[in-house]
Design a protein around this motif. Structure first.
Motif, PDB file in Angstrom:
ATOM      1  N   ASP A  28     -17.087 -10.860  32.691  1.00 46.97           N
ATOM      2  CA  ASP A  28     -17.495 -10.112  33.874  1.00 46.97           C
ATOM      3  C   ASP A  28     -18.671 -10.725  34.619  1.00 46.97           C
ATOM      4  N   PRO A  29     -19.670 -11.367  33.945  1.00 45.40           N
ATOM      5  CA  PRO A  29     -20.714 -12.029  34.720  1.00 45.40           C
ATOM      6  C   PRO A  29     -20.158 -13.062  35.691  1.00 45.40           C
ATOM      7  N   MET A  30     -19.092 -13.794  35.289  1.00 42.90           N
ATOM      8  CA  MET A  30     -18.477 -14.752  36.198  1.00 42.90           C
ATOM      9  C   MET A  30     -17.828 -14.018  37.375  1.00 42.90           C
ATOM     10  N   ALA A  31     -17.150 -12.903  37.073  1.00 42.20           N
ATOM     11  CA  ALA A  31     -16.549 -12.122  38.147  1.00 42.20           C
ATOM     12  C   ALA A  31     -17.619 -11.564  39.071  1.00 42.20           C
ATOM     13  N   ASP A  32     -18.752 -11.159  38.479  1.00 38.83           N
ATOM     14  CA  ASP A  32     -19.839 -10.632  39.306  1.00 38.83           C
ATOM     15  C   ASP A  32     -20.415 -11.720  40.197  1.00 38.83           C
ATOM     16  N   MET A  33     -20.500 -12.938  39.683  1.00 36.17           N
ATOM     17  CA  MET A  33     -21.009 -14.039  40.492  1.00 36.17           C
ATOM     18  C   MET A  33     -20.078 -14.315  41.673  1.00 36.17           C
TER      19      MET A  33
ATOM     20  N   LYS B  23     -18.047 -12.167  43.078  1.00 34.73           N
ATOM     21  CA  LYS B  23     -18.163 -11.042  44.006  1.00 34.73           C
ATOM     22  C   LYS B  23     -19.443 -11.145  44.836  1.00 34.73           C
ATOM     23  N   THR B  24     -20.522 -11.566  44.180  1.00 33.22           N
ATOM     24  CA  THR B  24     -21.796 -11.709  44.887  1.00 33.22           C
ATOM     25  C   THR B  24     -21.704 -12.781  45.953  1.00 33.22           C
ATOM     26  N   PHE B  25     -21.113 -13.928  45.608  1.00 31.03           N
ATOM     27  CA  PHE B  25     -20.985 -15.009  46.586  1.00 31.03           C
ATOM     28  C   PHE B  25     -20.011 -14.633  47.712  1.00 31.03           C
ATOM     29  N   SER B  26     -19.052 -13.769  47.390  1.00 28.87           N
ATOM     30  CA  SER B  26     -18.142 -13.307  48.446  1.00 28.87           C
ATOM     31  C   SER B  26     -18.899 -12.519  49.504  1.00 28.87           C
ATOM     32  N   LYS B  27     -19.827 -11.665  49.045  1.00 28.84           N
ATOM     33  CA  LYS B  27     -20.639 -10.898  49.993  1.00 28.84           C
ATOM     34  C   LYS B  27     -21.525 -11.824  50.825  1.00 28.84           C
ATOM     35  N   LEU B  28     -22.033 -12.865  50.182  1.00 28.76           N
ATOM     36  CA  LEU B  28     -22.861 -13.830  50.898  1.00 28.76           C
ATOM     37  C   LEU B  28     -22.034 -14.577  51.937  1.00 28.76           C
ATOM     38  N   SER B  29     -20.816 -14.956  51.544  1.00 32.05           N
ATOM     39  CA  SER B  29     -19.936 -15.692  52.462  1.00 32.05           C
ATOM     40  C   SER B  29     -19.534 -14.842  53.660  1.00 32.05           C
ATOM     41  N   GLU B  30     -19.365 -13.537  53.427  1.00 36.70           N
ATOM     42  CA  GLU B  30     -18.980 -12.652  54.534  1.00 36.70           C
ATOM     43  C   GLU B  30     -19.964 -12.744  55.689  1.00 36.70           C
TER      44      GLU B  30
ATOM     45  N   ALA C 122     -27.632 -13.176  44.171  1.00 37.37           N
ATOM     46  CA  ALA C 122     -27.204 -14.429  44.795  1.00 37.37           C
ATOM     47  C   ALA C 122     -28.225 -15.531  44.546  1.00 37.37           C
ATOM     48  N   ASP C 123     -29.501 -15.199  44.689  1.00 34.98           N
ATOM     49  CA  ASP C 123     -30.559 -16.176  44.440  1.00 34.98           C
ATOM     50  C   ASP C 123     -30.521 -16.654  42.991  1.00 34.98           C
ATOM     51  N   PHE C 124     -30.336 -15.720  42.063  1.00 30.83           N
ATOM     52  CA  PHE C 124     -30.294 -16.066  40.642  1.00 30.83           C
ATOM     53  C   PHE C 124     -29.103 -16.967  40.334  1.00 30.83           C
ATOM     54  N   TYR C 125     -27.917 -16.594  40.838  1.00 29.82           N
ATOM     55  CA  TYR C 125     -26.717 -17.379  40.545  1.00 29.82           C
ATOM     56  C   TYR C 125     -26.779 -18.763  41.192  1.00 29.82           C
ATOM     57  N   VAL C 126     -27.370 -18.869  42.381  1.00 28.40           N
ATOM     58  CA  VAL C 126     -27.537 -20.189  43.008  1.00 28.40           C
ATOM     59  C   VAL C 126     -28.427 -21.060  42.129  1.00 28.40           C
TER      60      VAL C 126
ATOM     61  N   VAL D 155     -30.625  -8.631  37.443  1.00 31.16           N
ATOM     62  CA  VAL D 155     -29.385  -9.248  37.924  1.00 31.16           C
ATOM     63  C   VAL D 155     -28.189  -8.763  37.118  1.00 31.16           C
ATOM     64  N   PHE D 156     -28.394  -8.538  35.812  1.00 29.45           N
ATOM     65  CA  PHE D 156     -27.296  -8.182  34.922  1.00 29.45           C
ATOM     66  C   PHE D 156     -27.051  -6.677  34.842  1.00 29.45           C
ATOM     67  N   VAL D 157     -27.815  -5.902  35.625  1.00 36.87           N
ATOM     68  CA  VAL D 157     -27.756  -4.450  35.458  1.00 36.87           C
ATOM     69  C   VAL D 157     -27.378  -3.775  36.769  1.00 36.87           C
ATOM     70  N   ASP D 158     -26.109  -3.425  36.889  1.00 39.47           N
ATOM     71  CA  ASP D 158     -25.631  -2.513  37.928  1.00 39.47           C
ATOM     72  C   ASP D 158     -24.442  -1.769  37.340  1.00 39.47           C
ATOM     73  N   GLU D 159     -23.898  -0.829  38.082  1.00 36.95           N
ATOM     74  CA  GLU D 159     -22.877   0.051  37.505  1.00 36.95           C
ATOM     75  C   GLU D 159     -21.683  -0.723  36.969  1.00 36.95           C
ATOM     76  N   ASP D 160     -21.180  -1.679  37.739  1.00 36.79           N
ATOM     77  CA  ASP D 160     -19.998  -2.434  37.306  1.00 36.79           C
ATOM     78  C   ASP D 160     -20.276  -3.215  36.024  1.00 36.79           C
ATOM     79  N   GLN D 161     -21.407  -3.899  35.981  1.00 42.48           N
ATOM     80  CA  GLN D 161     -21.700  -4.736  34.819  1.00 42.48           C
ATOM     81  C   GLN D 161     -22.019  -3.906  33.583  1.00 42.48           C
ATOM     82  N   VAL D 162     -22.756  -2.820  33.761  1.00 41.44           N
ATOM     83  CA  VAL D 162     -23.086  -1.987  32.602  1.00 41.44           C
ATOM     84  C   VAL D 162     -21.842  -1.290  32.063  1.00 41.44           C
ATOM     85  N   THR D 163     -20.955  -0.856  32.953  1.00 47.26           N
ATOM     86  CA  THR D 163     -19.701  -0.244  32.507  1.00 47.26           C
ATOM     87  C   THR D 163     -18.873  -1.232  31.699  1.00 47.26           C
ATOM     88  N   ALA D 164     -18.795  -2.474  32.189  1.00 43.72           N
ATOM     89  CA  ALA D 164     -18.051  -3.508  31.454  1.00 43.72           C
ATOM     90  C   ALA D 164     -18.699  -3.790  30.104  1.00 43.72           C
TER      91      ALA D 164
END
Length: 612
Positions: A62-67, A69-76, A169-173, A389-398
């Protein structure tokens, strides 16, 4: 240690001659490559077999999926406006053209090095002279800096991103930038290239063998070795301060240390360490041991040694850790010493638990803890740093789904997350040293402790992430414990709050902010030099670093720091003077096993020796 710019035989390269990059013995090189391929098969088998047997599931992808998703928002943001996207692309291509133009000019001149990017002049990854004198490697270096600086600008200049997404996004970059550095690869690092040629590929064969061993040691996951672990053993040359285990619950062993003075302070000292790592960070060796030093200052020291959880502990909650850890320890201290008043220390998440317990105990009328010291502890998580960075609803649920399968989070997962916070120091140098150079890491007690990871009990860890990082419930007065809503305003005992200037886990600004939520008048804030570990484990005899003291921790952190007094050396004596001054009464030293207390074994006990 070999200096930068030396080849595998310890000799300096002759200028930028291509000869040093030419294989001299193709047959020997081929044999080593064959050995490397054989070890690669073993590495692949060590990775695949546990997955085929169902022993390892990659549900934590899921961290890879979160990365993504994060970059998708940045690209938008950048792709939603064609002119904005064109501007970003033009800036990147312009940077590449500048590098290309410089390279062409060098080819037509005497070949002298082009001016370095500012970052490259101080970046230890690029200290080898060939990064500047060799046109090929200089081109790689400059292209790397242009690309990573451009990517960082994309994050900084993206408008409309919420703060959490921007932080991620900053962390993953930064993680990707560290990973793609040309210094990490054989063919793009002149030093590694020379060593490969000089050793006829022996480094590749040894490195792949080490990789296979580390995957096998991680039971299907890469357990990156950061030190020569064979030189250390807990209880032999780590955690050697004399003492006894005087009690044991399902979650904690209570250790009482033998006195070193004839008289001791009347109030015993209870240390509540984090359960995310093992307590012996405070007792590495006699020279670095805070526990041994505190004993020598006349404290009757008791320490909680947390269990390394397994399936049996999955439902153990924060309340259980308070009841069967902290309160259990207070009960044992009173039996062992006859004292009902103690001074307490909490370190990191152990300090967060201690603060929450104090708030609960204030509601319950339990006044046994008469002062509290917090080492790099957060009670407010507004400025909690990169772990958010690792703590939001999606990541904690996973994460909760993954923990639910076994009742705990594997220690390697937590260790990897902490290593990622300082990937440039704790991951990539060891990847290069171990798997590219084929070198064994040096013995280092601190890194042995860092690798001696612990599991996280599912209910306990979930409560921590949701109530502290996500809801910030403790500082808001909204945390529920034992059926009661607890508030730090009810904690009116004297507080000593230690932060560390370069702390990446509990940032100093976050610790400072937390001071304002306690209800008492006596709240000391002290900031040490260095980081989360070295800022705490800093014995006076080493005469290292410094600490800052000042007025009340109120208002703006930067203003407080600007007015603070800097003192060279360790903060330990400052703390001892503070805590001893709260109650200076002395009594005859207490020995473990006195007053009819049972002795269950020698320190450091059994819980601390259970490895993941």
């Amino acid at each position: 240690m070999r200096s930068s710019g030396e080849d595998g035989n310890g000799t300096k390269p002759a200028g930028s001659s291509t000869e040093q990059y030419v294989i001299k013995d193709p047959e020997l090189f081929a044999r080593n490559v064959a050995r490397m391929i054989e070890s690669a098969g073993k590495a692949a088998s060590a990775w695949v077999n546990p997955r085929e047997k169902g022993e390892v599931r990659d549900s934590m992808a899921d961290p890879m999926a979160d990365m993504v998703k994060t970059f998708s928002k940045l690209s938008e943001y950048w792709l939603s406006d064609p002119s904005r996207a064109l501007e970003a692309q033009t800036k990147l291509f312009s940077g590449y053209l500048d590098i290309w133009s410089n390279a062409i000019r060098r080819m037509g001149s005497d070949g002298s090095a082009a001016p370095d990017e500012p970052a490259a002049t101080t970046d230890k990854r690029f200290r080898d002279p060939e990064w500047s004198t060799n046109a090929f490697f200089d081109f790689l270096k400059q292209a790397y800096f242009v690309t990573t600086n451009w990517a960082n600008d994309l994050v900084r200049n993206a408008e409309g991103l919420d703060e959490h997404t921007r932080h991620k996004a900053d962390f993953y970059v930064r993680q990707i930038s560290q990973a793609i550095s040309p210094s990490n690869f054989i063919l793009t690092n002149p030093e590694l290239f020379r060593e490969t040629v000089a050793s006829h590929g022996e480094n590749l064969a040894k490195g792949m063998q080490m990789l296979a061993e580390d995957i096998a040691a991680g039971k299907g996951e890469l357990k990156l070795r950061q030190a020569d672990y064979t030189k250390f053993e807990v209880g032999k040359n780590l955690a050697t301060t004399p003492g006894k285990v005087i009690a044991r619950s399902e979650v904690a062993e209570i250790i009482q240390y033998a006195p070193a003075t004839k008289k001791v302070l009347k109030r015993p000292l209870l240390i509540c360490p984090p359960w995310i790592n093992k307590f012996y960070i405070l007792d590495l060796n006699p020279q670095k041991s805070f526990i041994a030093w505190a004993v020598e200052q006349g404290h009757s020291v008791f320490v909680i040694s947390w269990v390394n959880p397994d399936e049996r502990h999955g439902r153990k909650s924060w309340e259980d850790y308070i009841e069967e850890g902290l309160k259990f320890a207070l009960d044992q201290i009173e039996k062992a010493t006859g004292e009902s008043e103690v001074n307490a220390i909490g370190y990191c998440v152990g300090g967060t638990l201690l603060a929450a317990a104090l708030a609960l105990m204030a509601r319950q009328g339990d006044e046994r803890i008469r002062s509290a010291t917090f080492f790099t502890t957060q009670v407010d998580f507004t400025h909690a740093g990169d772990l958010k960075v690792f703590v939001d609803e999606d990541q904690v649920t996973a994460l909760e789904r993954a923990m639910g399968e076994k009742g705990y989070l594997d220690g390697t997962k937590m260790a990897t997350a902490f290593n990622m916070l300082r990937a440039g120091d704790l991951i990539w140098p060891y990847v290069v040293n171990n798997y590219m150079r084929g070198k064994d890491p040096m013995p280092f007690d601190l890194l042995y402790w860092n690798a001696d990871s612990t599991r996280m009990a599912a209910a306990n860890h979930s409560y921590y992430l949701r109530n502290c990082y996500m809801k910030n419930a403790l500082s808001r007065g909204e945390m529920m414990l034992a059926g009661q809503t607890v508030s730090l305003k009810d904690v009116t005992i004297p507080i000593y709050n230690l932060a560390a200037k370069e702390d990446h886990i509990a940032p100093a600004r976050s610790v400072f902010t937390g001071c304002s939520f306690f209800g008492g008048d006596e709240v000391q804030f002290v900031m040490s030099g260095s980081g989360h570990i070295a800022g705490v484990v800093n014995p006076p005899a080493l005469n290292k670093y410094q600490y800052w003291t000042g007025g009340k921790p109120v208002g703006d952190f930067d203003a407080w720091l600007a007015a603070a007094t800097e003192t060279p050396g360790s903060w330990w004596p400052h703390w001892h003077a503070w805590v001893a001054g709260l109650d200076e009464r002395l009594v005859t030293a207490r020995r473990p096993g006195a007053r009819g207390m049972p002795v269950l074994g020698d320190a450091p006990g059994t819980y601390v020796t259970v490895r993941v």
